[in-house]
Scaffold this active site. Structure first.
Site, PDB file in Angstrom:
ATOM      1  CD  GLN A  63      -2.788  -0.662   2.420  1.00  0.00           C
ATOM      2  OE1 GLN A  63      -2.718  -1.691   2.982  1.00  0.00           O
ATOM      3  NE2 GLN A  63      -3.386  -0.210   2.580  1.00  0.00           N
ATOM      4  CD  GLU A 120      -0.643   2.413   6.785  1.00  0.00           C
ATOM      5  OE1 GLU A 120      -2.192   1.950   7.004  1.00  0.00           O
ATOM      6  OE2 GLU A 120      -1.182   3.161   6.373  1.00  0.00           O
ATOM      7  NE  ARG A 142      -6.831   6.986  11.388  1.00  0.00           N
ATOM      8  CZ  ARG A 142      -8.156   8.046  11.380  1.00  0.00           C
ATOM      9  NH1 ARG A 142      -9.662   8.671  11.965  1.00  0.00           N
ATOM     10  NH2 ARG A 142      -7.291   9.267  10.560  1.00  0.00           N
ATOM     11  CG  PHE A 191      -4.868   3.312  11.255  1.00  0.00           C
ATOM     12  CD1 PHE A 191      -3.909   2.985  10.668  1.00  0.00           C
ATOM     13  CD2 PHE A 191      -3.669   5.100  12.498  1.00  0.00           C
ATOM     14  CE1 PHE A 191      -2.781   3.084  10.890  1.00  0.00           C
ATOM     15  CE2 PHE A 191      -2.746   5.128  11.881  1.00  0.00           C
ATOM     16  CZ  PHE A 191      -1.788   3.935  11.340  1.00  0.00           C
ATOM     17  CD  GLU A 233      -9.255   3.382   7.737  1.00  0.00           C
ATOM     18  OE1 GLU A 233      -9.226   4.889   6.969  1.00  0.00           O
ATOM     19  OE2 GLU A 233      -8.148   2.893   8.553  1.00  0.00           O
TER      20      GLU A 233
HETATM   21  N1  MTE Z   1     -11.307  -2.629   0.229  1.00  0.00           N
HETATM   22  C1  MTE Z   1     -10.486  -3.803  -0.586  1.00  0.00           C
HETATM   23  N2  MTE Z   1     -11.769  -4.567  -1.389  1.00  0.00           N
HETATM   24  N3  MTE Z   1      -9.467  -4.152   0.012  1.00  0.00           N
HETATM   25  C2  MTE Z   1      -9.055  -3.614   0.578  1.00  0.00           C
HETATM   26  O1  MTE Z   1      -7.221  -3.927   1.178  1.00  0.00           O
HETATM   27  N4  MTE Z   1      -8.999  -2.075   2.792  1.00  0.00           N
HETATM   28  C3  MTE Z   1      -9.452  -0.425   2.563  1.00  0.00           C
HETATM   29  C4  MTE Z   1     -10.252  -0.320   2.861  1.00  0.00           C
HETATM   30  N5  MTE Z   1     -11.226  -0.809   2.038  1.00  0.00           N
HETATM   31  C5  MTE Z   1      -8.974  -2.629   1.773  1.00  0.00           C
HETATM   32  C6  MTE Z   1     -10.617  -1.883   0.765  1.00  0.00           C
HETATM   33  C7  MTE Z   1      -8.551  -0.253   4.083  1.00  0.00           C
HETATM   34  S1  MTE Z   1      -7.822  -0.506   5.337  1.00  0.00           S
HETATM   35  C8  MTE Z   1      -8.387   1.505   3.410  1.00  0.00           C
HETATM   36  S2  MTE Z   1      -7.599   2.403   4.406  1.00  0.00           S
HETATM   37  C9  MTE Z   1      -8.664   1.877   2.487  1.00  0.00           C
HETATM   38  O2  MTE Z   1      -9.531   1.070   1.432  1.00  0.00           O
HETATM   39  C10 MTE Z   1      -7.664   2.472   1.138  1.00  0.00           C
HETATM   40  O3  MTE Z   1      -8.315   2.328   0.310  1.00  0.00           O
HETATM   41  P1  MTE Z   1      -9.218   4.259  -0.219  1.00  0.00           P
HETATM   42  O4  MTE Z   1      -8.650   5.484   0.666  1.00  0.00           O
HETATM   43  O5  MTE Z   1      -8.672   4.905  -1.473  1.00  0.00           O
HETATM   44  O6  MTE Z   1     -11.094   3.958   0.123  1.00  0.00           O
HETATM   45  C1  QUE Z   2      -4.636   7.579   9.675  1.00  0.00           C
HETATM   46  C2  QUE Z   2      -3.809   6.128   9.344  1.00  0.00           C
HETATM   47  C3  QUE Z   2      -2.200   6.558   8.887  1.00  0.00           C
HETATM   48  C4  QUE Z   2      -1.739   7.727   9.959  1.00  0.00           C
HETATM   49  C5  QUE Z   2      -2.635   8.496  10.481  1.00  0.00           C
HETATM   50  C6  QUE Z   2      -3.963   8.307  10.185  1.00  0.00           C
HETATM   51  C7  QUE Z   2      -1.225   5.931   8.141  1.00  0.00           C
HETATM   52  C8  QUE Z   2       0.174   6.424   8.824  1.00  0.00           C
HETATM   53  C9  QUE Z   2       0.427   7.468   9.844  1.00  0.00           C
HETATM   54  C10 QUE Z   2       1.963   7.544   9.485  1.00  0.00           C
HETATM   55  C11 QUE Z   2       2.509   8.682  10.851  1.00  0.00           C
HETATM   56  C12 QUE Z   2       3.643   8.691  10.824  1.00  0.00           C
HETATM   57  C13 QUE Z   2       4.314   8.387  10.278  1.00  0.00           C
HETATM   58  C14 QUE Z   2       4.604   7.278   8.364  1.00  0.00           C
HETATM   59  C15 QUE Z   2       2.641   6.930   8.576  1.00  0.00           C
HETATM   60  O1  QUE Z   2      -0.421   7.539  10.363  1.00  0.00           O
HETATM   61  O2  QUE Z   2      -1.619   5.258   7.478  1.00  0.00           O
HETATM   62  O3  QUE Z   2       5.039   6.975   8.001  1.00  0.00           O
HETATM   63  O4  QUE Z   2       5.719   8.524  10.512  1.00  0.00           O
HETATM   64  O5  QUE Z   2       1.247   5.066   7.936  1.00  0.00           O
HETATM   65  O6  QUE Z   2      -4.907   9.332  11.246  1.00  0.00           O
HETATM   66  O7  QUE Z   2      -4.096   5.569   8.704  1.00  0.00           O
HETATM   67 MO1  MOS Z   3      -6.025   1.527   5.981  1.00  0.00          MO
HETATM   68  S1  MOS Z   3      -5.878   0.110   7.838  1.00  0.00           S
HETATM   69  O1  MOS Z   3      -5.635   2.919   6.179  1.00  0.00           O
HETATM   70  O2  MOS Z   3      -5.137   1.007   5.339  1.00  0.00           O
END
Ligand code: MTE
Ligand code: QUE
Ligand code: MOS
Length: 752
Positions: free
Chosen positions: A191, A226, A304, A338, A707
């Site tokens: 990701q 990620e 978060r 998250f 999410e």
């Molecule tokens: N939907 C599918 N089909 N597969 C995935 O891996 N990841 C989820 C969500 N929906 C995911 C999914 C997560 S954790 C996130 S953060 C978002 O998709 C990321 O994509 P977006 O930012 O484009 O919504």
């Molecule tokens: C939501 C997220 C992320 C986040 C904060 C959110 C995330 C993520 C990071 C993050 C923070 C500090 C760093 C870094 C990443 O923050 O996905 O490399 O130095 O990676 O509220 O989803």
């Molecule tokens: Mo989604 S847990 O922010 O990849």
């Protein structure tokens, strides 16, 4: 408007890392990992490995040319263990050979001895011992002590919440291909292409421009790719660098389950104070997060949790403390929501317990305390364009809530061995990375001479349909057919310094960047069209359905020939654009700010039925009113809601991670770790799109979707609790998630 990938997915012709044609001479990698959770390595001998036919390299910590470090937020994670190990599954050495079988057989010949130390797997025990990932963090607003003093009812309690395995269909994997001058191209199921590039450069000791990461798509990520796609990608680059050969690593499902981190389990203490009529006056919570052995993203995730501690409610006095506890488990990581889901679950638990004490249904307390326009969230952000009450009221009306209650009541009166329960679950989820710097994205749009368009962005497609959404944005902006627009792979050489596709913001950030790039090209085209027509006002040029209009009249020019003309007149048909979310910030010296561009709202009504003799639960229906803003693609968005709801229900009612005291995962296969399937999915699901919701921060007024709907699953847990209570009023004394069928049965009989 169907997702372009759908047909290929169904036919099985979509490519994932393991499907890419491997270059000649590719080496396959096996990872040799720790079988103990804590200890010092006293002997590591791989003499026998090198004599195995086909083996090209064995690599340990001492062979690393650059830094042995892949920690993202905190530099606390080696790529290969150096002297000590901290969890079962921690990589110690890698073996590269001509076949997967040879690599694995050779890795089995590595001799290792340890001085074993006792493992800590419980976060509270880690806290007692002072094993923390970072200092505790506290958010507060108002005065909780005063709030509790003014309350008519104050209750406190403890709740434990389980983790969750991501179970993406495509396991972790990567392939590296070396070219000249030490350059390496990494194909990764990640990701975060830039995180892979940065970590590989660091471990190899080369500048980032030597490393190119390319991502076609993921067979699911859900947060699990990620940060945790990085080590495997870096290993392939490492082998390529040290052998000069292409290298590939695909984790088997068993290895993936065993070696990678999961959603964080939490243990929490809460205290809630209310007036006699159900107004929440004060709330205090402490979260012990089970981080596993390294920081990974734990601190950002815990933060978060604090942001979402009050879910969709206004509470005047709040104090929350997050403690990230270091344990001897694989490092836990991002997973849909998250940390938000854990925070919201504790809040809902507190309300459920308070409702019992006050002798009112929980939904009365929920409804009474819903956020209203201009309420201040306890981290300082004013809630704007609040849809909490609208979603709640529309759900109650649309899905005949009172009739549902009556039907369930009647059912429970007539049945002794089957009981039903209903619960409501309002959500409020903040959109933006709370680390403000991550809220940036870029797009590179190419219009080719035949009028077809190629779009590169920082967004990674993982099944969520982000490519299809951006494609819609581009086709609508140019007013050309979707077929003319192609989404390219996500590539660090075309689009640099990418934030992970995460925080549900992929379509927002990258859709906005693509929109800006399209408008740059469009403005040049309009100027050129006006000039070609010998007219003077480019603003009067319009492109509609691939035809060029001036001042509302057809000009006879169409998109394809017009683009070709533009090319011959040396008009720049490409644009790179950059987008950064405006107005987001968070001041960590006072823990106040405006971390989110906006919030997503919704309400779910969930009905569950419990078989009292067997403990078997069914989720009968999930009825949702959700705030999508102006959806770019209703089918994609609906799919996201349905998938997220089922995944959320799985987390709290089925999926149970079990480790023994030595830190070994016992639920290490799909026969012992149960995720929802078609039979356990809700029998019925209805999703209503909230009308008339505007969102200036989303492309074309859309809202993020990935999410937020996950958290509707929390309602399933409380629907089951309500059903259990109908049979045995004391069945819910000890709360613990997940509420598996086994746990339901034991609780109904008060065996636990
Ligand atoms: N939907 C599918 N089909 N597969 C995935 O891996 N990841 C989820 C969500 N929906 C995911 C999914 C997560 S954790 C996130 S953060 C978002 O998709 C990321 O994509 P977006 O930012 O484009 O919504
Ligand atoms: C939501 C997220 C992320 C986040 C904060 C959110 C995330 C993520 C990071 C993050 C923070 C500090 C760093 C870094 C990443 O923050 O996905 O490399 O130095 O990676 O509220 O989803
Ligand atoms: Mo989604 S847990 O922010 O990849």
């Amino acid at each position: 408007m169907k997702n372009a990938d759908v047909i290929n997915h169904v036919k099985g012709t979509s490519l994932f890392i393991d499907d890419f044609p491997a270059p000649e001479g590719v080496l396959h990698i096996a990872v040799f990992d720790s079988k103990i959770a804590c200890g010092k390595i006293t002997k590591l001998n791989y003499d026998k490995v090198l004599s195995v036919p086909g083996v090209a390299a064995v690599i340990t910590a001492k062979d690393i040319p650059g830094e042995n470090q892949i920690g993202n937020i905190v530099s606390d994670e080696t790529i290969l263990a150096d002297g000590e190990v901290e969890y079962i599954g921690e990589p110690i050495a890698i073996v590269a050979a001509d076949t997967v079988e040879n690599a694995k057989a050779a890795a089995n010949l590595i001799e290792i001895e340890f001085d074993e130390l006792p493992a800590v797997t419980d976060p509270r025990e880690a806290y007692e011992k002072g094993n923390l990932i970072a200092p505790p963090q506290t958010f507060s607003d108002g005065d909780v002590e005063k709030g509790f003093a003014e309350s008519d009812v104050v209750i406190d309690g403890r709740v434990d919440i389980g983790g969750q395995e991501h179970l993406y269909l495509e396991t972790q994997g990567a392939m590296a291909v070396p070219s000249e001058d030490g350059k390496i191209k990494i194909y990764s199921s990640t990701q975060s292409p830039t995180a892979v590039q940065r970590a590989a450069a660091k471990v190899l000791g080369v500048p980032m421009h030597k490393i190119e990461t390319d991502v076609l798509r993921l067979g699911g990520g859900f947060g699990g790719k990620e940060d945790q796609a990085t080590p495997w990608a870096v290993m392939t680059a490492l082998v390529s660098r040290l052998t000069g050969k292409p290298a590939k690593l695909i984790l088997s499902r068993q290895d993936d389950l065993r070696m990678t981190g999961k959603r964080h389990p939490y243990s929490a203490d809460y205290k809630i104070g209310l007036s006699r009529d159900g107004e929440i006056l004060a709330y205090e919570a402490t979260y012990y997060q089970n981080a596993g052995a390294c920081a990974d993203l734990s601190t950002a995730i815990l933060e978060r949790t604090l942001f979402h501690a009050t879910n969709s409610y206004f509470i005047p006095n709040v104090k929350t403390t997050g403690i990230s506890c270091k344990t001897n488990l694989p490092p836990n990581t991002a997973f849909r929501g998250f940390g938000g889901p854990q925070g919201m679950f504790v809040m809902e638990t507190a309300i459920y317990k308070a409702a019992e004490k006050l002798g009112v249904p929980a939904y009365e307390i929920q409804k009474k305390n819903l956020l209203k326009e201009n309420d201040s969230l306890y981290y300082g952000q004013k809630a704007e364009r609040v849809q909490a009450e609208r979603c709640w009221n529309e759900a109650a009306e649309e899905f005949n809530l009172q009739e549902k209650f009556a039907a369930v009541k009647e059912f429970n009166e007539k049945n002794n061995l089957r009981k039903k329960g209903v619960a409501l679950m309002p959500i409020c989820f903040g959109i933006s990375f709370t680390s403000s710097f991550l809220n940036q994205a870029s797009a590179l749009v190419h219009v080719y001479t035949d009028g077809s368009v190629g779009v590169s962005t920082a967004a990674v497609e993982m099944g969520q349909g982000v490519n299809e959404k951006i494609r819609s944005v581009v086709s609508q902006t140019f007013s050309i057919s979707q077929e003319k627009v192609k989404m390219e792979t996500t590539n660090t050489t075309r689009v640099a310094n990418t934030s992970p596709t995460a925080a549900s913001s992929g379509a927002d950030l990258n859709g906005n960047a693509a929109l800006l790039a399209c408008n740059n090209i469009l403005n040049r085209l309009k100027k050129f069209a006006a000039e070609s027509l010998k007219e003077d006002d480019p603003a009067k040029v319009e492109i509609k359905n691939e035809k060029i209009f001036y001042d509302g009249k057809e000009t006879g020019m169409n998109w394809e020939s017009f683009i070709n003309d533009a090319y011959f007149n040396r008009i720049n048909l490409a644009s790179h654009a950059f987008y950064a979310t405006p107005e987001v910030y968070f001041d960590r010296t006072i823990n106040k700010g405006r971390p989110f561009a906006y919030h997503v709202y919704g309400t779910a009504i969930i009905t569950a039925e419990v078989d009292i003799l067997r403990g078997v639960c069914e989720i009968e229906s999930v009825d949702v009113v959700h705030d999508f803003g102006k959806s770019i693609n209703r089918q994609v968005d609906l799919g996201q809601v349905e998938g997220a709801v089922v995944q959320g229900i799985g987390w709290l009612t089925m999926e149970e991670l079990v480790q023994n005291d030595e830190g070994k995962l016992l639920s290490n296969s799909l026969s012992t770790y149960k995720i929802p399937d078609i039979f356990s999915a809700p029998k019925e699901m209805n999703v209503k799109f909230l009308e008339d919701s505007e969102n200036p921060f989303g492309p074309l007024n859309s809202k993020a979707i990935g999410e937020p709907p996950f958290m509707y699953g929390i309602g399933a847990y409380f629907a089951i609790m309500n059903a259990m209570k109908e049979y045995n009023p004391n069945a819910d004394k000890e709360i613990r998630a997940p509420l598996t069928h086994e746990r339901v049965l034991m609780s109904l009989k008060n065996l636990k």
